[in-house]
Structures are given as structure tokens and as C-alpha cells.
Design an enzyme around this catalytic site. Structure first.
Site, PDB file in Angstrom:
ATOM      1  N   TYR A 110       0.827  -1.209   0.000  1.00  0.00           N
ATOM      2  CA  TYR A 110       0.000   0.000   0.000  1.00  0.00           C
ATOM      3  C   TYR A 110       0.857   1.253   0.000  1.00  0.00           C
ATOM      4  CZ  TYR A 110      -4.287  -2.538   1.283  1.00  0.00           C
ATOM      5  OH  TYR A 110      -5.373  -3.363   1.293  1.00  0.00           O
TER       6      TYR A 110
ATOM      7  N   TYR B 193      -0.921  -9.992   0.746  1.00  0.00           N
ATOM      8  CA  TYR B 193       0.162  -9.491   1.612  1.00  0.00           C
ATOM      9  C   TYR B 193       0.058 -10.095   3.002  1.00  0.00           C
ATOM     10  CZ  TYR B 193      -3.469  -6.094   3.081  1.00  0.00           C
ATOM     11  OH  TYR B 193      -4.615  -5.501   3.515  1.00  0.00           O
TER      12      TYR B 193
ATOM     13  N   ARG C 203      -3.393 -11.816   3.784  1.00  0.00           N
ATOM     14  CA  ARG C 203      -4.659 -11.375   3.219  1.00  0.00           C
ATOM     15  C   ARG C 203      -4.749 -11.845   1.774  1.00  0.00           C
ATOM     16  NH1 ARG C 203      -7.948  -7.753   4.517  1.00  0.00           N
ATOM     17  NH2 ARG C 203      -9.266  -9.529   4.057  1.00  0.00           N
TER      18      ARG C 203
ATOM     19  N   HIS D  28      -7.466  -8.324  -2.446  1.00  0.00           N
ATOM     20  CA  HIS D  28      -8.772  -7.710  -2.155  1.00  0.00           C
ATOM     21  C   HIS D  28      -8.746  -6.225  -2.468  1.00  0.00           C
ATOM     22  CE1 HIS D  28      -6.395  -7.032   1.496  1.00  0.00           C
ATOM     23  NE2 HIS D  28      -7.100  -5.928   1.625  1.00  0.00           N
TER      24      HIS D  28
ATOM     25  N   HIS E 220     -10.743  -2.732  -1.081  1.00  0.00           N
ATOM     26  CA  HIS E 220     -11.642  -2.165  -0.068  1.00  0.00           C
ATOM     27  C   HIS E 220     -12.669  -1.265  -0.760  1.00  0.00           C
ATOM     28  CE1 HIS E 220      -9.032  -3.198   3.459  1.00  0.00           C
ATOM     29  NE2 HIS E 220      -8.094  -3.188   2.528  1.00  0.00           N
TER      30      HIS E 220
HETATM   31 FE   LIG Z   1      -6.271  -4.323   2.717  1.00  0.00          FE
END
Ligand SMILES: [Fe+2]
Lengths: 241, 202
Positions: free
Chosen positions: A107, A146, A156, A159, A161
Site C-alpha cells: 500500500y 500481503y 490477506r 482484495h 476495499h
Molecule cells: Fe487491505
């Protein structure tokens, strides 16, 4: 068109506040019962957002952070679907905001220290507003999975959000979209807090070959359901129907 | 009999630690994508009503302020009208958005809104509700957004139909902000503990 109050939220379909497999929820989950109440005008109304607030590239995460004619790394995808309510009616005018990691699972955020590098051409945010038939679409890069600090080896699944505003503040929703066929979905503590398998499947986008652009981008179909309103045909007509 | 074809609401998932990227990208340094962060300004020079500042923090069960929460508010204008098409009682102030969004400050955990004091709005049975601001709180570790309300310490809240529903009378205090300045109110939200805030299933 109904301006009635909302169906009560089905708390057995939604994740509980306290989910021990997701450790951060332990000290961030209210312990008292929620106070259940029919929504009033304060929750039946909500902010509205107009197409003219959107920039041309707001729904194009491939281009909206790209520099000097370069492109972000990763699988090019299109995500599209409809926003519906529990009455199976389309919900127009919904502001959808999305955010995601880059193709490596990183991110663009100072709190993220994962080894995978930032992509100079990828910001990871976008938004759009649903059309009259509830439809929406955006273009992006498939985010990578990640690891995250919870258990020693929790990952995770890929995905995106999502944040959504309906026509009433009571419909406010933040959720996540997963990708069909990802084996990490069924190992994820955040996914597993959803009590019903049917609820989990609601969050898994399906490949849509008809919407896929040959030699360009794979399309995924993701419909989202917001709370429905009661019809007030025979009720004391406070706000009309 | 034909089964009713209702759908189920999509399950909520936590906003996670990176909610800023999508909701307030400028706040987390992603500039040039959206001109400004949504909900960062509620007023302009023409907005009618008494200017107030609403600030506060969200505390977890250890008494620590969350540093990664996002707080949203929704409220009526000074006349008690909502700027929404669902508002059928009149036209709200066009110079007021009614909606605020604030990521908490990353060192102190504080949220701040510059807004106006809302007017009163009716409850479903026509009784007036005391002036209030609707709050919605999300963060990492919160699986489904939390609805609560701020009420004002300098208003008469005694006949409010929503506060009247709270069985343990001492819990009513958790919804009443503290007056901490001339036109400033502080509203601290507690997710757990002996003074846990009242949250609504609304
Ligand atoms: Fe996330």
C-alpha cells in the site's frame, strides 16, 4: 420510491464486533448490546454526491497516478457490477470509493512496511457514482496478497476495499471484494469472521468473460447490496412515500 | 406461495489501517488524484447558524486513543432540515453540506469538525428530538461501522425520545458532549470500559 425506515440489519449475517481470530477486535469491540431502534429522519437521510464532483480519471486506477506516460505493473482488471438494495432494486447515486494495494501487495501508506516495493505509477485510490440502473465500473490493477501481523503467518487474499453511501446514513457500509479462485480467501481471519458461507461468497467477485476486453483487461463482476427500506403504503405517512 | 425475493445486505469488513488511501488520500500524502478530501469542509461564509467546533477522540478498551480511526458525522442545518432528497419538510441551507469526514490525527488521535449547531428534528411519532449529531466510526479492529450520537450539554435533552430509550440512565451521559470552550464541544467515544459509549443498531 420509498422514504420509509430501513429493515433491521441482520446481525447474524454480519460479522460480530468481537472476533478473537482478528486480535485487534478484542479491545475495539463494544461489550454492551447495541440499542436497537427504528431509524429516524436522522438516519433515513444522508449526504448526496453529484457526478460533477468526479474527475475524469477517478475511476481509472491504471492512469490516475501514472507518471510520464508510464503504466503501473500488474494484471489489468475491470471491476463492474450493480449496487442493489435488499428489495433487489438498483440504487442510483451511490458514491463508491475504493482503495487497494499494488500488484506486489504493498500500500502507498506510511504504516505499510512490507518488503514488496511501491509502484511509482500506482496510487491505489479511486471512486465513482452508480448510474440510474445501479451500475458502476472502474479499471485497476489486480492487487497482490500481503502478510500482516496477527498470527505469525497470516496473509490477506487479494482484495479491494470498498466504501459506499446509500440514500440514508443508516446504509453506510465499508466492505472488501475478493477474487474468484483465490485459495487464501478460505484461510483469512478477516474473511472468516463472516458467519455464513453465503455471506463470504457475496464478497467474491466472479470472472466475467463477456465484459473482459480481449488483449487488454480481465473483467470481474461484483454486485453489492445495501440495506432496504420498508414500504410505508399503509403507515402513518410522516414523510410520504 | 412465491418466495419473497429479498437479498441479503453485503457483509461489512473492517476499514483496516489504510482507509485513508481511499477516503482521504490527500491526508495520507496521495496528492493529485482527488482535488480535496471528501467531507473536509462543511461550511462556507454564507452558512446560517452558530459556528461550533466539535473535537474528541476514540478510546479502546485499554484507554488508548485510536490513531487510525475515521469519524464521519451527519447533521441537520440550523433550522433542523437535512440537506438530502429524502428531506420532505423543506429546503435545507444550500451553504451547508451536513456531512463531515475526519481521519483522526496520527499522533494524538484527535478528530475535529468545524460545523454549526444543528436545529431540532422530529422523531417518527412527531415528538421533537433534542439537537444532535449522528456519528459513524470505523477503524482497524472494528468489523462493522459504529453508529452513535452527540448531544449538547447546554440543550434540554430531558424529553429526547432516543435518550429516553436508554435503560441505564447513567449511560445517557456517554452521549452528551462536554463544553470545553466558547463555541467548542468535546465528544470522547469509548469502545469499552465502565463508561462505554452507547452505540445504536439503527
Ligand atoms: Fe487491505
Amino acid at each position: 420510491m420509498s422514504d420509509g425506515s430501513f429493515f433491521q440489519r441482520d446481525r447474524d449475517w454480519q460479522p460480530a464486533a468481537l472476533t478473537p481470530q482478528y486480535k485487534t477486535s478484542l479491545k475495539r469491540s463494544p461489550t454492551h448490546a447495541l440499542l436497537s431502534m427504528d431509524s429516524s429522519i436522522s438516519e433515513r437521510t444522508g449526504p448526496t454526491f453529484n457526478q460533477n464532483m468526479l474527475g475524469e480519471l477517478d475511476n481509472d486506477l491504471v492512469l490516475n497516478y501514472a507518471k510520464d506516460g508510464e503504466l503501473p505493473v500488474g494484471e489489468r482488471i475491470i471491476v463492474q457490477g450493480r449496487v442493489l438494495d435488499e428489495n433487489a432494486r438498483p440504487v442510483p447515486g451511490v458514491l463508491l470509493e475504493f482503495w487497494q494495494a499494488n500488484a506486489g501487495g504493498r500500500y502507498r501508506h506510511k504504516k505499510d512496511g512490507y518488503l514488496a516495493p511501491l509502484d511509482p505509477n500506482f496510487g491505489g485510490c479511486g471512486r465513482t457514482i452508480s448510474a440510474a440502473d445501479g451500475s458502476y465500473a472502474f479499471r485497476s490493477i489486480k492487487p497482490g496478497p500481503y502478510p500482516w501481523p496477527n498470527g505469525v503467518n497470516d496473509w490477506r487474499p487479494s482484495h479491494i476495499h470498498f466504501s459506499l453511501f446509500g440514500s440514508g446514513f443508516a446504509q453506510r457500509l465499508i466492505t472488501q471484494m475478493y477474487f474468484e479462485g483465490d485459495p487464501l480467501i478460505w484461510k483469512c481471519p478477516i474473511v472468516s469472521m463472516i458467519p455464513n458461507k453465503g455471506g463470504i461468497e457475496q464478497l467474491i467477485a466472479r470472472i466475467d468473460m463477456n465484459a473482459t476486453m480481449p488483449m487488454d483487461a480481465i473483467a470481474y463482476r461484483f454486485d453489492i447490496v445495501l440495506r432496504g427500506r420498508r414500504s410505508t403504503m399503509f403507515e402513518n405517512r410522516l414523510e410520504g412515500n | 406461495m412465491k418466495p419473497l425475493d429479498y437479498l441479503k445486505e453485503s457483509p461489512s469488513q473492517t476499514a483496516g489501517p489504510y482507509v485513508h488511501i481511499g477516503c482521504t488520500p490527500n491526508f495520507c500524502g496521495i496528492e493529485g488524484v482527488f482535488a480535496e478530501d471528501l467531507g473536509s469542509t462543511m461550511l462556507n461564509g454564507q452558512t446560517k447558524g452558530e459556528r461550533i467546533t466539535v473535537r474528541g477522540r476514540v478510546f479502546d478498551g485499554t484507554g488508548t486513543a485510536l490513531k487510525d480511526a475515521m469519524v464521519e458525522i451527519w447533521q441537520a442545518d440550523a433550522e433542523g432540515l437535512y440537506p438530502s432528497p429524502q428531506e420532505k419538510r423543506g429546503q435545507a441551507d444550500e451553504n451547508f453540506t451536513g456531512f463531515g469526514r475526519c481521519p483522526v490525527e496520527q499522533e494524538t488521535g484527535e478528530f475535529v469538525f468545524e460545523t454549526i449547531k444543528p436545529g431540532t428534528v422530529p422523531f417518527n411519532d412527531g415528538r421533537p428530538q433534542a439537537s444532535h449529531i449522528t456519528f459513524w466510526i470505523v477503524a482497524r479492529g472494528i468489523n462493522i461501522g459504529l453508529h452513535t450520537r452527540l448531544y449538547f450539554p447546554d440543550e434540554d435533552n430531558s424529553a429526547d425520545p432516543v435518550l429516553g430509550r436508554i435503560e441505564l440512565k447513567k449511560r445517557v451521559e456517554t452521549l452528551i458532549a462536554e463544553k470545553t470552550g466558547d463555541a467548542e464541544y468535546t465528544f470522547n467515544v469509548r469502545l469499552q470500559g465502565h463508561n462505554e459509549t452507547v452505540f445504536f443498531d439503527i
